[in-house]
Design a protein around this motif. Sequence first.
Motif, PDB file in Angstrom:
ATOM      1  N   ALA A   2       6.106  -8.391 -15.245  1.00 33.91           N
ATOM      2  CA  ALA A   2       6.237  -7.401 -14.189  1.00 33.91           C
ATOM      3  C   ALA A   2       7.104  -7.892 -13.042  1.00 33.91           C
ATOM      4  O   ALA A   2       7.647  -7.102 -12.287  1.00 33.91           O
ATOM      5  N   SER A   3       7.255  -9.207 -12.872  1.00 31.21           N
ATOM      6  CA  SER A   3       8.035  -9.722 -11.757  1.00 31.21           C
ATOM      7  C   SER A   3       9.532  -9.710 -12.033  1.00 31.21           C
ATOM      8  O   SER A   3      10.332  -9.881 -11.132  1.00 31.21           O
ATOM      9  N   LYS A   4       9.940  -9.512 -13.272  1.00 27.11           N
ATOM     10  CA  LYS A   4      11.362  -9.485 -13.603  1.00 27.11           C
ATOM     11  C   LYS A   4      11.886  -8.061 -13.546  1.00 27.11           C
ATOM     12  O   LYS A   4      11.173  -7.101 -13.752  1.00 27.11           O
ATOM     13  N   THR A   5      13.160  -7.948 -13.262  1.00 27.08           N
ATOM     14  CA  THR A   5      13.819  -6.654 -13.120  1.00 27.08           C
ATOM     15  C   THR A   5      13.893  -5.914 -14.447  1.00 27.08           C
ATOM     16  O   THR A   5      14.426  -6.450 -15.415  1.00 27.08           O
ATOM     17  N   LYS A  25      13.371 -11.840 -25.106  1.00 25.76           N
ATOM     18  CA  LYS A  25      12.972 -13.227 -25.370  1.00 25.76           C
ATOM     19  C   LYS A  25      12.724 -13.988 -24.066  1.00 25.76           C
ATOM     20  O   LYS A  25      11.855 -14.854 -23.989  1.00 25.76           O
ATOM     21  N   HIS A  26      13.472 -13.631 -23.021  1.00 23.59           N
ATOM     22  CA  HIS A  26      13.335 -14.310 -21.734  1.00 23.59           C
ATOM     23  C   HIS A  26      12.414 -13.581 -20.762  1.00 23.59           C
ATOM     24  O   HIS A  26      12.400 -13.860 -19.560  1.00 23.59           O
ATOM     25  N   GLY A  27      11.636 -12.639 -21.279  1.00 21.14           N
ATOM     26  CA  GLY A  27      10.595 -12.016 -20.489  1.00 21.14           C
ATOM     27  C   GLY A  27      10.990 -10.834 -19.633  1.00 21.14           C
ATOM     28  O   GLY A  27      10.210 -10.410 -18.776  1.00 21.14           O
ATOM     29  N   TYR A  28      12.172 -10.301 -19.830  1.00 20.65           N
ATOM     30  CA  TYR A  28      12.577  -9.125 -19.062  1.00 20.65           C
ATOM     31  C   TYR A  28      12.028  -7.862 -19.695  1.00 20.65           C
ATOM     32  O   TYR A  28      12.094  -7.701 -20.915  1.00 20.65           O
ATOM     33  N   PRO A  29      11.512  -6.950 -18.888  1.00 20.35           N
ATOM     34  CA  PRO A  29      11.119  -5.655 -19.427  1.00 20.35           C
ATOM     35  C   PRO A  29      12.383  -4.895 -19.844  1.00 20.35           C
ATOM     36  O   PRO A  29      13.317  -4.772 -19.054  1.00 20.35           O
ATOM     37  N   VAL A  30      12.421  -4.407 -21.071  1.00 22.51           N
ATOM     38  CA  VAL A  30      13.562  -3.657 -21.575  1.00 22.51           C
ATOM     39  C   VAL A  30      13.136  -2.222 -21.819  1.00 22.51           C
ATOM     40  O   VAL A  30      12.106  -1.969 -22.448  1.00 22.51           O
ATOM     41  N   GLU A  56      16.232   9.428 -18.888  1.00 23.53           N
ATOM     42  CA  GLU A  56      14.905   8.827 -18.697  1.00 23.53           C
ATOM     43  C   GLU A  56      15.026   7.323 -18.471  1.00 23.53           C
ATOM     44  O   GLU A  56      14.321   6.752 -17.641  1.00 23.53           O
ATOM     45  N   VAL A  57      15.929   6.682 -19.213  1.00 22.35           N
ATOM     46  CA  VAL A  57      16.156   5.241 -19.042  1.00 22.35           C
ATOM     47  C   VAL A  57      16.675   4.979 -17.629  1.00 22.35           C
ATOM     48  O   VAL A  57      16.211   4.076 -16.931  1.00 22.35           O
ATOM     49  N   ALA A  58      17.625   5.798 -17.181  1.00 23.63           N
ATOM     50  CA  ALA A  58      18.210   5.625 -15.852  1.00 23.63           C
ATOM     51  C   ALA A  58      17.169   5.792 -14.757  1.00 23.63           C
ATOM     52  O   ALA A  58      17.223   5.114 -13.729  1.00 23.63           O
ATOM     53  N   ASP A  59      16.201   6.668 -14.963  1.00 21.61           N
ATOM     54  CA  ASP A  59      15.158   6.891 -13.963  1.00 21.61           C
ATOM     55  C   ASP A  59      14.192   5.709 -13.853  1.00 21.61           C
ATOM     56  O   ASP A  59      13.653   5.450 -12.796  1.00 21.61           O
ATOM     57  N   LYS A  60      13.995   4.987 -14.951  1.00 24.35           N
ATOM     58  CA  LYS A  60      12.965   3.947 -14.966  1.00 24.35           C
ATOM     59  C   LYS A  60      13.474   2.523 -14.828  1.00 24.35           C
ATOM     60  O   LYS A  60      12.713   1.630 -14.493  1.00 24.35           O
ATOM     61  N   ALA A  61      14.761   2.288 -15.104  1.00 21.82           N
ATOM     62  CA  ALA A  61      15.289   0.919 -15.081  1.00 21.82           C
ATOM     63  C   ALA A  61      16.027   0.646 -13.777  1.00 21.82           C
ATOM     64  O   ALA A  61      16.679   1.528 -13.231  1.00 21.82           O
ATOM     65  N   ASP A  62      15.892  -0.591 -13.285  1.00 22.29           N
ATOM     66  CA  ASP A  62      16.623  -0.991 -12.082  1.00 22.29           C
ATOM     67  C   ASP A  62      18.082  -1.306 -12.395  1.00 22.29           C
ATOM     68  O   ASP A  62      18.956  -1.152 -11.564  1.00 22.29           O
ATOM     69  N   ARG A  63      18.341  -1.798 -13.578  1.00 23.55           N
ATOM     70  CA  ARG A  63      19.699  -2.129 -14.037  1.00 23.55           C
ATOM     71  C   ARG A  63      19.896  -1.441 -15.380  1.00 23.55           C
ATOM     72  O   ARG A  63      18.993  -1.420 -16.210  1.00 23.55           O
ATOM     73  N   ILE A  64      21.098  -0.885 -15.594  1.00 23.17           N
ATOM     74  CA  ILE A  64      21.370  -0.177 -16.840  1.00 23.17           C
ATOM     75  C   ILE A  64      22.610  -0.757 -17.490  1.00 23.17           C
ATOM     76  O   ILE A  64      23.632  -0.950 -16.838  1.00 23.17           O
ATOM     77  N   ILE A  65      22.502  -1.026 -18.770  1.00 17.34           N
ATOM     78  CA  ILE A  65      23.628  -1.506 -19.560  1.00 17.34           C
ATOM     79  C   ILE A  65      23.905  -0.446 -20.613  1.00 17.34           C
ATOM     80  O   ILE A  65      23.015  -0.089 -21.385  1.00 17.34           O
TER      81      ILE A  65
END
Length: 190
Positions: A2-5, A25-30, A56-65
């Motif tokens: 939860a602490s990762k972006t 793998k590095h603990g980021y919420p995807v 929906e992805v854009a609404d919930k994610a802080d960074r978008i790829i």
Amino acid sequence: MASKTPVGFIGLGNMGTPMARNLLKHGYPVIATDVFPESCKEFQDSGAQILDCPAEVADKADRIITMLPSSPNVIEVYTGPNGILKLGLDPKLLAKILNMSSGRCWSSDKYNPVPGVMEGVPSANNYQGGFGTKLMAKDLGFAQNTATSTRTPIPLGSLAHQIYRTMCAHGYSNKDFSSVFQFLREEEVQ
């Protein structure tokens, strides 16, 4: 976790899959979506949140790829439809996006030429104050003369000099040099 972006992925193909896998793998919420549901199954099993559409992805994610193929894609995310100001993208939102990415520069971050985006800059005051267009044309003329005398090609400098000289001939002489934004928009309409 939860602490990762939270990172959003729109497209889990040949490039997106390994990138999203590495972030998981590095603990980021995807948070992800793909037009092929089978591409999402593996990530859902690995703990990623899978959503139905890019908005929906854009609404919930802080960074978008976005890892979309190079073929034409019509996709609406929180910035609105594909395109730029002419097609309805909010200038303040565009400045925010540019300033959080590799597009960040002095003119977008400190001296934005688009009226209504920033306070305290000439574009917020009908391009009054600042460094005058006639001074910019003069300085570009000096640069052009130096380039000519040293036989140094400066095609973009020459074009900029021509634009600022044209602006002076069309009543922009005493406006700030950032009024080139307004001038080019007016030329586009004609």
